[in-house]
Design a protein around this motif. Structure first.
Motif, PDB file in Angstrom:
ATOM      1  N   GLY A  73      10.967  11.137  -3.239  1.00 19.25           N
ATOM      2  CA  GLY A  73      11.296  10.035  -3.889  1.00 19.25           C
ATOM      3  C   GLY A  73       9.645   9.175  -4.266  1.00 19.25           C
ATOM      4  O   GLY A  73       8.882   9.061  -5.267  1.00 19.25           O
ATOM      5  N   GLY A  74       9.761   8.518  -3.102  1.00 23.98           N
ATOM      6  CA  GLY A  74       8.356   7.337  -3.062  1.00 23.98           C
ATOM      7  C   GLY A  74       7.666   8.227  -3.028  1.00 23.98           C
ATOM      8  O   GLY A  74       6.593   7.607  -3.530  1.00 23.98           O
ATOM      9  N   THR A  75       7.059   9.459  -2.312  1.00 26.24           N
ATOM     10  CA  THR A  75       6.268   9.695  -2.527  1.00 26.24           C
ATOM     11  C   THR A  75       5.877  10.303  -3.169  1.00 26.24           C
ATOM     12  O   THR A  75       4.748   9.948  -3.980  1.00 26.24           O
ATOM     13  CB  THR A  75       5.912  11.261  -1.382  1.00 26.24           C
ATOM     14  N   VAL A  76       6.834  10.639  -4.731  1.00 28.54           N
ATOM     15  CA  VAL A  76       6.364  11.057  -6.100  1.00 28.54           C
ATOM     16  C   VAL A  76       5.912  10.157  -6.493  1.00 28.54           C
ATOM     17  O   VAL A  76       4.558   9.756  -7.345  1.00 28.54           O
ATOM     18  CB  VAL A  76       7.550  12.271  -6.606  1.00 28.54           C
ATOM     19  N   ALA A  77       6.218   8.781  -6.349  1.00 24.57           N
ATOM     20  CA  ALA A  77       5.841   8.060  -6.743  1.00 24.57           C
ATOM     21  C   ALA A  77       5.080   7.498  -6.422  1.00 24.57           C
ATOM     22  O   ALA A  77       3.957   6.819  -7.323  1.00 24.57           O
ATOM     23  CB  ALA A  77       7.362   6.349  -6.893  1.00 24.57           C
ATOM     24  N   GLY A  78       4.952   7.265  -5.896  1.00 20.02           N
ATOM     25  CA  GLY A  78       3.457   7.109  -4.511  1.00 20.02           C
ATOM     26  C   GLY A  78       2.458   7.688  -5.397  1.00 20.02           C
ATOM     27  O   GLY A  78       1.198   7.121  -5.612  1.00 20.02           O
ATOM     28  N   TRP A 131      -1.379   4.480   0.011  1.00 18.51           N
ATOM     29  CA  TRP A 131      -0.264   3.846  -0.962  1.00 18.51           C
ATOM     30  C   TRP A 131       1.271   5.287  -0.948  1.00 18.51           C
ATOM     31  O   TRP A 131       2.283   4.203  -1.059  1.00 18.51           O
ATOM     32  CB  TRP A 131      -0.693   3.417  -2.314  1.00 18.51           C
ATOM     33  N   VAL A 132       0.684   6.041  -1.016  1.00 17.04           N
ATOM     34  CA  VAL A 132       1.112   6.970  -0.837  1.00 17.04           C
ATOM     35  C   VAL A 132       2.175   7.061   0.284  1.00 17.04           C
ATOM     36  O   VAL A 132       3.935   6.619   0.224  1.00 17.04           O
ATOM     37  CB  VAL A 132       1.470   8.498  -0.838  1.00 17.04           C
ATOM     38  N   PRO A 133       2.005   7.216   1.800  1.00 18.20           N
ATOM     39  CA  PRO A 133       3.152   6.545   3.150  1.00 18.20           C
ATOM     40  C   PRO A 133       3.731   5.838   2.838  1.00 18.20           C
ATOM     41  O   PRO A 133       5.384   5.306   2.966  1.00 18.20           O
ATOM     42  CB  PRO A 133       2.318   6.923   3.449  1.00 18.20           C
ATOM     43  N   ALA A 134       2.907   4.174   2.284  1.00 14.02           N
ATOM     44  CA  ALA A 134       4.105   3.158   2.534  1.00 14.02           C
ATOM     45  C   ALA A 134       5.133   3.279   1.490  1.00 14.02           C
ATOM     46  O   ALA A 134       6.116   2.589   1.556  1.00 14.02           O
ATOM     47  CB  ALA A 134       2.941   2.147   1.565  1.00 14.02           C
ATOM     48  N   SER A 135       4.456   3.649   0.084  1.00  8.50           N
ATOM     49  CA  SER A 135       6.077   3.627  -1.037  1.00  8.50           C
ATOM     50  C   SER A 135       7.229   4.717  -0.369  1.00  8.50           C
ATOM     51  O   SER A 135       7.681   3.947  -0.562  1.00  8.50           O
ATOM     52  CB  SER A 135       5.545   4.505  -2.537  1.00  8.50           C
ATOM     53  N   ALA A 136       6.529   6.076   0.092  1.00 10.41           N
ATOM     54  CA  ALA A 136       7.350   6.926   1.000  1.00 10.41           C
ATOM     55  C   ALA A 136       8.683   6.262   2.313  1.00 10.41           C
ATOM     56  O   ALA A 136       9.500   5.755   1.632  1.00 10.41           O
ATOM     57  CB  ALA A 136       6.874   8.019   1.608  1.00 10.41           C
ATOM     58  N   VAL A 137       7.952   4.987   2.829  1.00 17.93           N
ATOM     59  CA  VAL A 137       8.424   4.643   3.967  1.00 17.93           C
ATOM     60  C   VAL A 137       9.367   3.209   3.190  1.00 17.93           C
ATOM     61  O   VAL A 137      10.645   3.164   3.453  1.00 17.93           O
ATOM     62  CB  VAL A 137       7.108   3.991   4.865  1.00 17.93           C
ATOM     63  N   LEU A 181       2.000   9.055  -8.464  1.00 15.06           N
ATOM     64  CA  LEU A 181       1.895   8.062  -9.363  1.00 15.06           C
ATOM     65  C   LEU A 181       0.953   7.321  -9.914  1.00 15.06           C
ATOM     66  O   LEU A 181       0.683   7.468 -10.615  1.00 15.06           O
ATOM     67  CB  LEU A 181       3.018   8.749  -9.973  1.00 15.06           C
ATOM     68  N   GLN A 182       1.690   6.397  -8.810  1.00 16.64           N
ATOM     69  CA  GLN A 182       0.964   5.267  -8.862  1.00 16.64           C
ATOM     70  C   GLN A 182      -0.611   5.200  -8.026  1.00 16.64           C
ATOM     71  O   GLN A 182      -1.136   3.656  -8.398  1.00 16.64           O
ATOM     72  CB  GLN A 182       1.873   4.267  -8.135  1.00 16.64           C
ATOM     73  N   ARG A 183      -0.513   5.810  -7.380  1.00 17.62           N
ATOM     74  CA  ARG A 183      -1.997   5.556  -6.181  1.00 17.62           C
ATOM     75  C   ARG A 183      -3.143   6.012  -7.489  1.00 17.62           C
ATOM     76  O   ARG A 183      -4.065   5.099  -7.363  1.00 17.62           O
ATOM     77  CB  ARG A 183      -2.204   6.498  -5.886  1.00 17.62           C
ATOM     78  N   GLY A 184      -3.050   6.223  -8.678  1.00 16.86           N
ATOM     79  CA  GLY A 184      -3.935   6.326 -10.271  1.00 16.86           C
ATOM     80  C   GLY A 184      -4.662   5.093  -9.996  1.00 16.86           C
ATOM     81  O   GLY A 184      -5.449   5.216 -10.168  1.00 16.86           O
ATOM     82  N   ALA A 185      -3.477   4.164 -10.075  1.00 19.30           N
ATOM     83  CA  ALA A 185      -3.568   2.852 -11.228  1.00 19.30           C
ATOM     84  C   ALA A 185      -4.202   1.844  -9.793  1.00 19.30           C
ATOM     85  O   ALA A 185      -4.881   1.195 -10.055  1.00 19.30           O
ATOM     86  CB  ALA A 185      -2.556   2.004 -11.439  1.00 19.30           C
ATOM     87  N   LEU A 186      -4.512   2.125  -8.656  1.00 18.80           N
ATOM     88  CA  LEU A 186      -4.553   1.148  -7.544  1.00 18.80           C
ATOM     89  C   LEU A 186      -6.073   2.061  -6.904  1.00 18.80           C
ATOM     90  O   LEU A 186      -6.709   1.381  -6.073  1.00 18.80           O
ATOM     91  CB  LEU A 186      -4.020   1.686  -6.289  1.00 18.80           C
ATOM     92  N   SER A 187      -6.163   3.198  -7.003  1.00 24.04           N
ATOM     93  CA  SER A 187      -7.650   3.726  -7.300  1.00 24.04           C
ATOM     94  C   SER A 187      -9.056   3.167  -6.969  1.00 24.04           C
ATOM     95  O   SER A 187      -9.621   3.229  -6.595  1.00 24.04           O
ATOM     96  CB  SER A 187      -7.946   4.992  -8.051  1.00 24.04           C
ATOM     97  N   ARG A 188      -9.010   2.654  -8.353  1.00 23.70           N
ATOM     98  CA  ARG A 188     -10.330   1.629  -8.801  1.00 23.70           C
ATOM     99  C   ARG A 188      -9.957   0.341  -8.107  1.00 23.70           C
ATOM    100  O   ARG A 188     -11.342   0.090  -8.063  1.00 23.70           O
ATOM    101  CB  ARG A 188     -10.347   1.715 -10.358  1.00 23.70           C
ATOM    102  N   HIS A 189      -9.217   0.059  -7.707  1.00 24.88           N
ATOM    103  CA  HIS A 189      -9.271  -1.443  -6.672  1.00 24.88           C
ATOM    104  C   HIS A 189      -8.797  -1.420  -5.539  1.00 24.88           C
ATOM    105  O   HIS A 189      -9.318  -2.412  -5.151  1.00 24.88           O
ATOM    106  CB  HIS A 189      -8.032  -2.399  -7.564  1.00 24.88           C
TER     107      HIS A 189
END
Length: 222
Positions: free
Chosen positions: A130-135, A152-158, A137-145
């Motif tokens: 679930g953390g991978t799925v959330a990460g 962020w994806v593995p960080a969310s999963a872990v 989906l959230q990656r796009g908001a962070l990609s420009r910054h």
């Protein structure tokens, strides 16, 4: 962008951790209450459990996502979907995680708690998924910054997996050290909720701080 300006753009780790923990705590209780309200309509069985845990995960992810969004919205644009991403990810973790467990092991009331090491490991895997799925989906908001948004994806999963590990470990200790029905057991449960939220906040906060820091060469130049 200068190093000081870039770092000021992101929240402090302490604030991120505390608000993430608050979202974990309130989201869990909100989901617990809502899942309990649906139980009389569905009755006992695999369907009730999958639906109940999906709803619990939905509320848990939304609670965490909301608190994190309250911080991020003041600093970066395009984070409007952050709450939805967290809700979807944990809804998948709750429903799919429990559903897969039923398919593999068969339906059992024992799958519904965190009173054993095997159950904790199973829910850790579900939370990581679930953390991978959330990460993602959230990656796009962070990609420009961020220069390394994919991390962020593995960080969310872990972070989510370890939060369930902390919560579940307290549950296992509580069942082994406290007699069934003893009110002290509630203390272990609350301690687990606090520990789970703090762990998620620490892991994701540290990851966000690392991802937002400039490379070593650029840091020396500034």
């Amino acid at each position: 962008m200068g190093r000081a300006r870039q770092q000021a753009m992101w929240p402090s780790r302490l604030r991120w951790t505390l608000l993430t923990s608050a979202g974990w705590f309130t989201g869990f209780f909100g989901g617990f209450v809502m899942a309990g309200a649906f139980e009389p309509m569905l009755g006992k069985g695999p369907l009730q459990s999958v639906a109940g845990y999906s709803l619990l995960g939905l509320c848990l992810g939304a609670g965490v996502g909301l608190m994190q969004w309250l911080i991020l919205r003041k600093r970066i644009a395009g984070t409007g979907s952050w709450v939805l991403a967290g809700a979807i990810g944990m809804c998948v973790a709750g429903g799919a995680g429990y559903g897969v467990a039923v398919l593999i092991f068969g339906y059992s009331e024992g799958l519904e708690d965190l009173g054993s090491g095997a159950a904790v490991m199973g829910w850790m895997l579900a939370a990581a998924f679930g953390g991978t799925v959330a990460g993602l989906l959230q990656r796009g908001a962070l990609s420009r910054h961020l220069r390394r948004p994919d991390w962020w994806v593995p960080a969310s999963a872990v972070g989510w997996a370890l939060s369930i590990a902390a919560f579940g470990s307290m549950g296992v200790l509580g069942t082994r050290l406290v007699a069934e029905g003893d009110p002290v057991g509630a203390g272990w449960f609350f301690a687990g909720l606090i520990a789970g939220g703090l762990v998620l906040g620490v892991v994701t906060g540290a990851a966000l701080a690392w991802l937002s820091s400039p490379p070593a060469g650029e840091a020396r130049q500034t």
